[in-house]
Design a protein around this motif. Structure first.
Motif, PDB file in Angstrom:
ATOM      1  N   ASP A 419       0.852  -1.183   0.000  1.00  0.00           N
ATOM      2  CA  ASP A 419       0.000   0.000   0.000  1.00  0.00           C
ATOM      3  C   ASP A 419       0.890   1.237   0.000  1.00  0.00           C
ATOM      4  N   PRO A 420       0.765   2.134  -0.977  1.00  0.00           N
ATOM      5  CA  PRO A 420       1.688   3.275  -1.067  1.00  0.00           C
ATOM      6  C   PRO A 420       1.603   4.227   0.119  1.00  0.00           C
ATOM      7  N   GLN A 421       0.512   4.237   0.844  1.00  0.00           N
ATOM      8  CA  GLN A 421       0.363   5.174   1.949  1.00  0.00           C
ATOM      9  C   GLN A 421       0.648   4.532   3.311  1.00  0.00           C
ATOM     10  N   THR A 422       0.141   3.292   3.507  1.00  0.00           N
ATOM     11  CA  THR A 422       0.260   2.680   4.838  1.00  0.00           C
ATOM     12  C   THR A 422       1.474   1.777   4.980  1.00  0.00           C
ATOM     13  N   GLY A 423       1.986   1.256   3.858  1.00  0.00           N
ATOM     14  CA  GLY A 423       3.110   0.327   3.934  1.00  0.00           C
ATOM     15  C   GLY A 423       2.691  -1.100   4.207  1.00  0.00           C
ATOM     16  N   ASP A 424       1.379  -1.412   4.151  1.00  0.00           N
ATOM     17  CA  ASP A 424       0.919  -2.787   4.354  1.00  0.00           C
ATOM     18  C   ASP A 424       1.245  -3.626   3.117  1.00  0.00           C
ATOM     19  N   ILE A 425       1.790  -4.803   3.360  1.00  0.00           N
ATOM     20  CA  ILE A 425       2.195  -5.698   2.282  1.00  0.00           C
ATOM     21  C   ILE A 425       1.231  -6.866   2.247  1.00  0.00           C
ATOM     22  N   THR A 426       0.655  -7.146   1.062  1.00  0.00           N
ATOM     23  CA  THR A 426      -0.258  -8.268   0.879  1.00  0.00           C
ATOM     24  C   THR A 426       0.156  -9.043  -0.367  1.00  0.00           C
ATOM     25  N   THR A 427      -0.393 -10.275  -0.496  1.00  0.00           N
ATOM     26  CA  THR A 427      -0.030 -11.126  -1.625  1.00  0.00           C
ATOM     27  C   THR A 427      -0.933 -10.857  -2.813  1.00  0.00           C
ATOM     28  N   VAL A 428      -0.352 -10.924  -4.015  1.00  0.00           N
ATOM     29  CA  VAL A 428      -1.107 -10.851  -5.263  1.00  0.00           C
ATOM     30  C   VAL A 428      -0.839 -12.108  -6.100  1.00  0.00           C
ATOM     31  N   GLY A 429      -0.038 -13.007  -5.578  1.00  0.00           N
ATOM     32  CA  GLY A 429       0.240 -14.277  -6.232  1.00  0.00           C
ATOM     33  C   GLY A 429       0.324 -15.368  -5.177  1.00  0.00           C
ATOM     34  N   THR A 430       0.376 -16.591  -5.635  1.00  0.00           N
ATOM     35  CA  THR A 430       0.410 -17.732  -4.719  1.00  0.00           C
ATOM     36  C   THR A 430       1.859 -18.097  -4.401  1.00  0.00           C
ATOM     37  N   PRO A 431       2.265 -17.985  -3.165  1.00  0.00           N
ATOM     38  CA  PRO A 431       3.659 -18.329  -2.812  1.00  0.00           C
ATOM     39  C   PRO A 431       3.921 -19.820  -3.027  1.00  0.00           C
ATOM     40  N   ASP A 432       5.047 -20.119  -3.600  1.00  0.00           N
ATOM     41  CA  ASP A 432       5.447 -21.504  -3.859  1.00  0.00           C
ATOM     42  C   ASP A 432       6.857 -21.698  -3.311  1.00  0.00           C
ATOM     43  N   ARG A 433       6.961 -22.545  -2.314  1.00  0.00           N
ATOM     44  CA  ARG A 433       8.272 -22.751  -1.696  1.00  0.00           C
ATOM     45  C   ARG A 433       9.256 -23.389  -2.668  1.00  0.00           C
ATOM     46  N   GLU A 434       8.740 -24.109  -3.663  1.00  0.00           N
ATOM     47  CA  GLU A 434       9.620 -24.761  -4.620  1.00  0.00           C
ATOM     48  C   GLU A 434       9.987 -23.851  -5.797  1.00  0.00           C
ATOM     49  N   SER A 435       9.631 -22.595  -5.739  1.00  0.00           N
ATOM     50  CA  SER A 435       9.966 -21.654  -6.803  1.00  0.00           C
ATOM     51  C   SER A 435      11.482 -21.459  -6.877  1.00  0.00           C
ATOM     52  N   PRO A 436      12.020 -21.276  -8.080  1.00  0.00           N
ATOM     53  CA  PRO A 436      13.473 -21.018  -8.194  1.00  0.00           C
ATOM     54  C   PRO A 436      13.885 -19.706  -7.541  1.00  0.00           C
ATOM     55  N   HIS A 437      12.928 -18.841  -7.239  1.00  0.00           N
ATOM     56  CA  HIS A 437      13.256 -17.569  -6.580  1.00  0.00           C
ATOM     57  C   HIS A 437      13.380 -17.717  -5.066  1.00  0.00           C
ATOM     58  N   SER A 439      15.300 -19.290  -1.958  1.00  0.00           N
ATOM     59  CA  SER A 439      16.617 -19.842  -1.636  1.00  0.00           C
ATOM     60  C   SER A 439      16.664 -20.177  -0.152  1.00  0.00           C
ATOM     61  N   ASP A 440      16.914 -21.452   0.137  1.00  0.00           N
ATOM     62  CA  ASP A 440      16.975 -21.927   1.528  1.00  0.00           C
ATOM     63  C   ASP A 440      15.701 -21.585   2.292  1.00  0.00           C
ATOM     64  N   GLY A 441      14.565 -21.633   1.576  1.00  0.00           N
ATOM     65  CA  GLY A 441      13.277 -21.385   2.215  1.00  0.00           C
ATOM     66  C   GLY A 441      12.916 -19.917   2.328  1.00  0.00           C
ATOM     67  N   PHE A 442      13.759 -18.986   1.833  1.00  0.00           N
ATOM     68  CA  PHE A 442      13.492 -17.551   1.970  1.00  0.00           C
ATOM     69  C   PHE A 442      13.281 -16.920   0.601  1.00  0.00           C
ATOM     70  N   TYR A 443      12.295 -16.053   0.558  1.00  0.00           N
ATOM     71  CA  TYR A 443      11.999 -15.256  -0.618  1.00  0.00           C
ATOM     72  C   TYR A 443      12.244 -13.795  -0.251  1.00  0.00           C
ATOM     73  N   LEU A 463      12.966  -7.212   2.879  1.00  0.00           N
ATOM     74  CA  LEU A 463      12.048  -8.091   3.590  1.00  0.00           C
ATOM     75  C   LEU A 463      12.341  -9.528   3.163  1.00  0.00           C
ATOM     76  N   ASN A 464      12.786 -10.338   4.111  1.00  0.00           N
ATOM     77  CA  ASN A 464      13.050 -11.757   3.868  1.00  0.00           C
ATOM     78  C   ASN A 464      11.842 -12.561   4.340  1.00  0.00           C
ATOM     79  N   ILE A 465      11.134 -13.166   3.380  1.00  0.00           N
ATOM     80  CA  ILE A 465       9.908 -13.916   3.681  1.00  0.00           C
ATOM     81  C   ILE A 465      10.259 -15.394   3.774  1.00  0.00           C
ATOM     82  N   HIS A 466      10.050 -15.956   4.944  1.00  0.00           N
ATOM     83  CA  HIS A 466      10.265 -17.393   5.125  1.00  0.00           C
ATOM     84  C   HIS A 466       8.999 -18.119   4.698  1.00  0.00           C
ATOM     85  N   VAL A 467       9.051 -18.807   3.555  1.00  0.00           N
ATOM     86  CA  VAL A 467       7.890 -19.519   3.012  1.00  0.00           C
ATOM     87  C   VAL A 467       7.840 -20.895   3.665  1.00  0.00           C
TER      88      VAL A 467
END
Length: 765
Positions: A419-437, A439-443, A463-467
């Protein structure tokens, strides 16, 4: 002049000793000395040897100075015993001549033997000599008086311990002759030193002439050597700051810039340690600056090494001092007493304060980027979380109180938005732990805070997201085919599996065989990351398909059709790619294919027009489950044998040409006839056209897939009733299109026997 006297000793023989014991004899021998370097004239009489005898004797003399070196110095009158000197002698060459004197009777018998030594007196013919004629040394300017400068060494070749070889040292001259510096030398040891002070600016070099003079009685000889003394410049002049250049301004947050340059003067020798400047900064809280010396100009260059903040302090006041790399010293002569060292005043160690200057550095304001409260953050997000899931909130502040917005800077997989004003981060895609992006469980994503300044500035946070993992993947085999060696007993191969999920949603796995595998295949072991596939003895050579079920620790599973090739490993280690037989297998495989196609071309047209009986009831169309399967090459083919054109001839042809090539030439191994109903409206011409197109299609397919055919090792079967004798397929030649009968004659006995099963009797030859 020093004289040596004869050393006379008696050397008589046994006979002579008897004479001496019976007679009194007297020897009158004067003492002789030869003076070194006698001017002559030569020869001159040195002396006479007299022996008191009642009978006449003759004299002989041997040794140094006569028949030994130095030869030709002496001679003796054999009748009178008079000695003569024939030439000058050198004391430095010989200090004494050793001779042998003999007195002989007239009958040539020896009367007397004497040993004689004649001394050579030395004269002062050698001056003292120095090791070198020129010495070159260096002395530091700050050396204190009385310090050792140089030791002179000379040597005299004349007789040691005599006035001729005794000498002393003295300084003959000094240039330049400076009143504050006096060089001295010890007359006995030759040690040089100085009194007063050395000043590089007054005299960079002194030339000192040192003499060594002997104490000869008649004449005194001497020699000299020159000593060049270089005065090395010391730090006897302090550096002074003469000015400064530069803007004196620096932008905030900027490093590496040089807002100021200080200029310094120094009277010492340029580029020397006494001249090179060393600068020091005082009042630099936070260590934002450094100052370095320009090696060419000796200027001090002030540089910003740590960012400055306009909001914290807009003006920086610094104090900079300068000194030299080596300590400062000074020397001044106060009194010159006639003996001993002079009275001097020195300041070595008592250093005056260095030259200093105060400088002001102005910090210029620039647009500061927004600053995140936490620059690196770590959060957790479940794999396959639904779109719109809230992830985290970031917060930033703007130091210049400007407006700013949040943006996503880097999101490789496109999973989040902010959100450009509040800084809230939400998903717009489905997280996949097996994605090539991941690394070691972190996106990892980057977030920006962009202000509205000119130019706009950006703050960045990570922001390091542990999937977290879910069991959304089934186990998979590492390969879809394996090879097994044929053997009389059981043989095995390994089946390995993997799972994209992590523990506990992955291995170790459970393997299970499905279908009718009893007596054919089994697993041992059946658990772990690798299972053992065991082939029972009854499994024949060739390709097989085995259905394998692989389950993970949570029971998630999948079933795979595993291709298994059984082959003779003694022939080739790889059942699928036999490199050594590739070139020889291709002609045989193509010959079999061509023979099969030609056989079909011969049999199908004949079946269209004739059957084994005049009337028959056509079979009703039905699915493949109603087909009648009958083994070929039976002894009694029956009376209702017929070959009809099926509706799905292309599918049937494809099925037959994809059978195991090892079975194409067999008589009891898997070739089966299917009876189909034929449509009444199919004409012979349409059939031939379709058959020709189909033949062309299959030939093209076989050429493209020749490598696949080569993967199968040909297998030789025994004829019925003759299992002990192996036979081979004969060469196949493609017949011309005008004569099917000619083609049958060229196919060989095996194919003729097969064709005769369904060939009507009335067309047989």
């Amino acid at each position: 002049m020093l004289f040596f006297f004869f050393l006379v000793y008696y050397l008589s023989s046994a006979a002579c000793s008897e004479l001496l014991s019976r007679h009194r004899r007297s020897w009158i021998i004067d003492s002789f000395t030869i003076e070194e370097g006698h001017p002559g004239p030569f020869p001159y009489v040195l002396g006479k040897i007299t022996i008191d005898r009642d009978y006449q004797v003759r004299f002989d003399l041997y040794g140094e100075g006569l028949n030994e070196e130095p030869k030709g110095v002496l001679t003796i009158d054999k009748e009178s015993g008079t000695l003569y000197v024939n030439r000058a002698v050198d004391y430095e060459e010989k200090t004494v001549l050793k001779l042998r004197f003999e007195a002989m009777k007239t009958d040539s018998s020896i009367d007397t033997k004497l040993g004689v030594e004649i001394g050579i007196s030395d004269i002062n013919d050698n001056p003292p000599r120095f090791q070198r004629d020129l010495f070159e040394i260096s002395v530091d300017e700050d050396a204190t008086q009385g310090s050792h400068v140089q030791t002179m060494v000379a040597y005299d070749k004349d007789e040691r311990g005599t006035p001729n070889s005794t000498f002393h040292y003295e300084i003959k001259s000094v240039s330049p002759n400076h009143p504050d510096t006096e060089f001295t030398i010890d007359s006995q040891s030759g040690t040089m030193s100085f009194k007063g002070c050395l000043d590089h600016e007054v005299a960079e070099m002194f030339t000192v002439v040192v003499e060594a003079k002997d104490h000869g009685d008649v004449v005194s000889l001497s020699s000299s050597s020159t000593v060049l003394i270089h005065v090395q410049d010391g730090n006897n002049h302090l550096p002074a700051i003469s000015g400064q250049t530069g803007s004196g301004k620096v932008k905030e947050h900027e490093i590496g810039t040089s807002p100021l340059r200080l200029h310094t003067t120094d009277k010492d020798t340029p580029s020397s340690a006494a001249w090179r400047a060393k600068y020091t900064i005082q009042g630099d809280e936070g260590a934002h600056f450094k100052i370095e010396t320009d090696p060419d100009t000796n200027d001090g260059i002030l540089t910003v090494v740590k960012p400055l903040d306009f909001e914290e302090e807009a003006l920086r006041e610094l104090t900079i001092s300068v000194e030299n790399e080596v300590p400062y010293f000074s020397c001044k002569v106060k009194e010159r007493p006639p003996s001993g060292l002079w009275k001097v005043e020195t300041s070595k160690g008592d250093v005056p304060p260095p030259d200093t200057v105060k400088v002001s550095i102005e910090v210029e304001d620039v647009n500061d980027p927004p600053v995140f409260s936490v620059s690196v953050k770590e959060v957790a997000l479940e794999e396959n979380a639904p779109i719109g899931t809230w992830v985290e909130k970031v917060t930033a502040v703007e130091p210049d109180s400007r407006n700013f917005v949040y943006k996503v800077g880097s999101d490789p997989a496109g999973w989040v938005t902010v959100d450009p004003q509040t800084g809230d981060i939400t998903t717009v895609g489905t997280p996949d732990r097996e994605s090539p992006h991941v690394s070691d469980g972190f996106y990892t994503i980057l977030l920006h805070a962009l202000d509205d300044g000119v130019p706009p500035m950006t703050g960045t946070a990570t922001l390091n997201i542990h999937v977290t993992d879910q069991n959304d993947n089934v186990p998979q085999p590492t390969v879809d085919f394996v090879d097994v060696c044929v053997s009389d007993g059981a043989s095995s191969t390994n089946i390995s599996a993997f799972d994209l999920d992590d523990h506990p949603y992955a291995g170790p796995f459970t393997f299970e065989l499905l279908g009718d595998v009893k007596g054919k295949w089994k697993l041992n072991p059946s658990n772990g990351y690798t299972a053992g596939l065991v082939k029972e003895p009854g499994v024949y050579s060739g390709p097989h398909t085995v259905d394998v079920k692989i389950s993970d620790m949570q029971g998630q599973f999948a079933v795979y059709n595993l291709s298994v090739t059984v082959c003779d490993c003694s022939v080739t280690p790889n059942c699928r790619h036999p490199q050594s037989t590739a070139t020889t297998a291709a002609p045989g495989a193509l010959a079999i294919v061509f023979a099969s196609l030609l056989l079909i071309m011969c049999l199908l047209p004949m079946a269209v027009f004739m059957t084994c009986r005049k009337e028959f009831a056509p079979l009703q169309p039905s699915d493949s489950s109603g087909d009648t399967l009958m083994p070929s090459n039976i002894e009694c083919p029956g009376t209702d044998c017929q070959v009809v054109i099926p509706d799905n001839i292309e599918a049937w042809f494809t099925e037959e040409t994809h059978r195991d090539p090892s079975n194409w030439g067999g008589q009891h191994h898997g070739i089966k006839h299917r009876h189909f109903s034929k449509r009444e409206e199919a004409s012979t011409m349409n059939f031939h056209a379709a058959l020709q197109a189909l033949l062309h299609q299959r030939l093209s397919s076989l050429q493209e897939n020749e490598a696949d055919l080569l993967d199968y090792e040909p297998h030789v079967y025994a004829e019925e009733g003759d299992f002990d004798v192996l036979s081979e397929l004969e060469n196949i030649i493609l017949p011309d299109k005008d004569s099917y009968q000619k083609a049958l004659n060229n196919l060989g006995p095996k194919f003729k026997q097969l064709a005769s099963i369904c060939k009507p009797p009335h067309i047989q030859n």
